[in-house]
Design a protein around this motif. Structure first.
Motif, PDB file in Angstrom:
ATOM      1  N   SER A  30       0.895   5.298  -0.228  1.00 32.79           N
ATOM      2  CA  SER A  30       0.141   6.454  -0.007  1.00 32.79           C
ATOM      3  C   SER A  30       0.690   7.726  -0.697  1.00 32.79           C
ATOM      4  CB  SER A  30      -0.016   7.030   1.662  1.00 32.79           C
ATOM      5  OG  SER A  30       1.244   7.104   1.946  1.00 32.79           O
ATOM      6  N   THR A  34       2.764  -2.481   4.332  1.00 24.49           N
ATOM      7  CA  THR A  34       2.323  -1.097   4.594  1.00 24.49           C
ATOM      8  C   THR A  34       3.637  -0.294   5.391  1.00 24.49           C
ATOM      9  OG1 THR A  34       1.569  -1.292   6.955  1.00 24.49           O
ATOM     10  CG2 THR A  34      -0.125  -1.699   5.253  1.00 24.49           C
ATOM     11  N   SER A  71       5.854   4.658   3.062  1.00 23.07           N
ATOM     12  CA  SER A  71       5.414   3.639   2.218  1.00 23.07           C
ATOM     13  C   SER A  71       6.459   3.525   1.216  1.00 23.07           C
ATOM     14  CB  SER A  71       3.942   3.781   1.551  1.00 23.07           C
ATOM     15  OG  SER A  71       3.819   4.924   0.912  1.00 23.07           O
ATOM     16  N   GLY A 110       0.852  -1.177  -0.034  1.00 23.08           N
ATOM     17  CA  GLY A 110       0.254  -0.118  -0.094  1.00 23.08           C
ATOM     18  C   GLY A 110       0.902   1.352  -0.101  1.00 23.08           C
ATOM     19  N   LYS A 168      -7.458  -0.998   4.670  1.00 23.51           N
ATOM     20  CA  LYS A 168      -5.899  -1.463   4.513  1.00 23.51           C
ATOM     21  C   LYS A 168      -5.656  -2.833   4.860  1.00 23.51           C
ATOM     22  CE  LYS A 168      -4.579   3.423   4.782  1.00 23.51           C
ATOM     23  NZ  LYS A 168      -4.188   4.416   5.712  1.00 23.51           N
ATOM     24  N   THR A 228       0.918  -9.973   6.473  1.00 21.32           N
ATOM     25  CA  THR A 228       1.165  -8.455   6.341  1.00 21.32           C
ATOM     26  C   THR A 228       2.584  -8.305   6.734  1.00 21.32           C
ATOM     27  OG1 THR A 228      -1.077  -7.857   6.926  1.00 21.32           O
ATOM     28  CG2 THR A 228       0.621  -6.283   7.289  1.00 21.32           C
ATOM     29  N   ASN A 272      -8.087   1.898   8.431  1.00 23.22           N
ATOM     30  CA  ASN A 272      -7.045   0.642   8.679  1.00 23.22           C
ATOM     31  C   ASN A 272      -7.803  -0.751   8.728  1.00 23.22           C
ATOM     32  OD1 ASN A 272      -4.404   1.911   8.471  1.00 23.22           O
ATOM     33  ND2 ASN A 272      -4.605   2.472  10.840  1.00 23.22           N
ATOM     34  N   HIS A 294       3.647   1.344   7.991  1.00 26.58           N
ATOM     35  CA  HIS A 294       3.514   1.651   9.491  1.00 26.58           C
ATOM     36  C   HIS A 294       4.630   1.091  10.248  1.00 26.58           C
ATOM     37  CE1 HIS A 294      -0.781   1.242   8.398  1.00 26.58           C
ATOM     38  NE2 HIS A 294      -1.194   2.247   9.133  1.00 26.58           N
TER      39      HIS A 294
END
Length: 356
Positions: free
Chosen positions: A10, A126, A15, A8, A108, A166, A104, A128
């Motif tokens: 952004s 991601t 990212s 993902g 996501k 993930t 989220n 994060h």
């Protein structure tokens, strides 16, 4: 090792650096930008707000620089239903929601993972700042990032299946380190500012947005004190949140705080200094990560806001599937609609939504 990864993207530095790190680790990466905002909101916050048209262009340019494919996937219908409509419904109920957590949860790590599987990817990734790991028993765990920009608070709702599929390659890095890596790689987003506002709300004007979205203006009502005595008129409950002191529109000669929002009767309760603290709360819609259900009382550190320090508390299961949290020391501005997240040191135990 699962190798084909949908990342993902952004359009921001996090990212973008996640893409760098995944490529260095040998993954086959495709960058995906989720088009979330319906057309009516796409022009808002265009200069750096999350999910804007400029962000899509930035993500595409980074993918071109890195030599990876870039896709734009349209999730506007689900975003409007699960995030924007949820936002409006919660405010109408007198709560203060966190739309980023809803995004989220529903977009996501649910919609994107579903789409990744349909397209033949092994996992999603991601940017994060958090750490995903598996324990000796095969249970997937979520831990705080060791750096200051920990984002585990907004990830508490992740399921075992989502955690298992993930990747979060930034978990071991700081934000300055991420910017340095982007700079060294020549990525033009290296010094792009972080988005701060809710992506679909222009100028942080929540009440104005809700009026436009619903087509209705929140009716004025009464400010009352703790005993129910009328103190004056408020503009509408969508203009206020628990713990608010400024912008009440009334001079009392002493600080007064919003302590309760009664949507059914359109009343807002105000209290003096000290009344904005609470030593207990009730949470629902719970998700636990190291275990499935809270079966007995458990000590934990608890955060009631993203920026709050974890506070020691006792978690007690309730018959209706809710959890009561009793703090050792009263906490400021415990707000219905916000997330409450439980920790054991750096381990995320889970969390839920504050209802009382």
């Amino acid at each position: 090792m699962s190798n084909k990864v949908m990342l993902g993207m952004s359009g921001g530095v996090d990212s973008s650096v996640a893409a760098l790190l995944l490529l260095k680790a040998g993954y086959d990466v495709t960058g995906v930008t989720m088009r979330l905002r319906p057309d009516a909101y796409m022009q808002q916050c265009a200069a750096g707000g999350c999910c804007s048209l400029d962000d899509i262009d930035d993500a595409r340019r980074v993918c071109y620089q890195l030599g990876i494919d870039h896709l734009v996937l349209n999730f506007t219908d689900r975003f409007e239903k699960d995030v924007i409509q949820y936002f409006a419904d919660q405010y109408a109920a007198g709560r203060t929601p966190n739309p980023c957590i809803a995004c989220n949860r529903h977009l996501k790590f649910d919609a994107m993972l579903q789409k990744a599987r349909l397209l033949g990817f092994d996992s999603i990734a991601t940017g994060h700042y958090a750490v995903i790991e598996q324990n000796a028993q095969g249970r997937w765990l979520l831990r705080k990032a060791p750096a200051s920009k920990d984002q585990s608070y907004v990830l508490y709702s992740m399921t075992q299946d989502q955690l298992a599929h993930t990747l979060m390659p930034l978990g071991a890095y700081t934000k300055p380190e991420a910017r340095k890596m982007a700079e060294e790689a020549g990525l033009q987003v290296a010094h792009k500012p972080d988005s701060q506002e809710i992506c679909f709300v222009e100028d942080n004007d929540y009440a104005g947005f809700l009026e436009r979205f619903t087509g209705e203006k929140a009716p004025a009502g009464d400010f009352v004190d703790q005993d129910g005595n009328v103190l004056g008129k408020h503009l509408g409950i969508t203009y206020y949140t628990i713990g608010q002191r400024k912008g009440l529109g009334i001079a009392f000669g002493r600080p007064m705080y919003v302590t309760h929002i009664d949507a059914e009767h359109n009343r807002i309760t105000l209290g003096e200094e000290g009344s904005q603290y609470a030593d207990t709360l009730v949470a629902e819609d719970l998700n636990f990560i190291p275990f499935d259900v809270l079966g007995e009382p458990l000590r934990a550190q608890v955060k009631v806001r993203y920026q709050a320090k974890p506070a020691p508390a006792l978690l007690s299961p309730m018959e209706n599937g809710r959890v009561r949290v009793t703090f050792d020391e009263a906490q400021r501005s415990v707000t219905p609609g916000q997330a409450v997240v439980f920790y054991d040191g750096d381990l995320v135990l889970g969390g839920g939504t504050i209802v009382d």
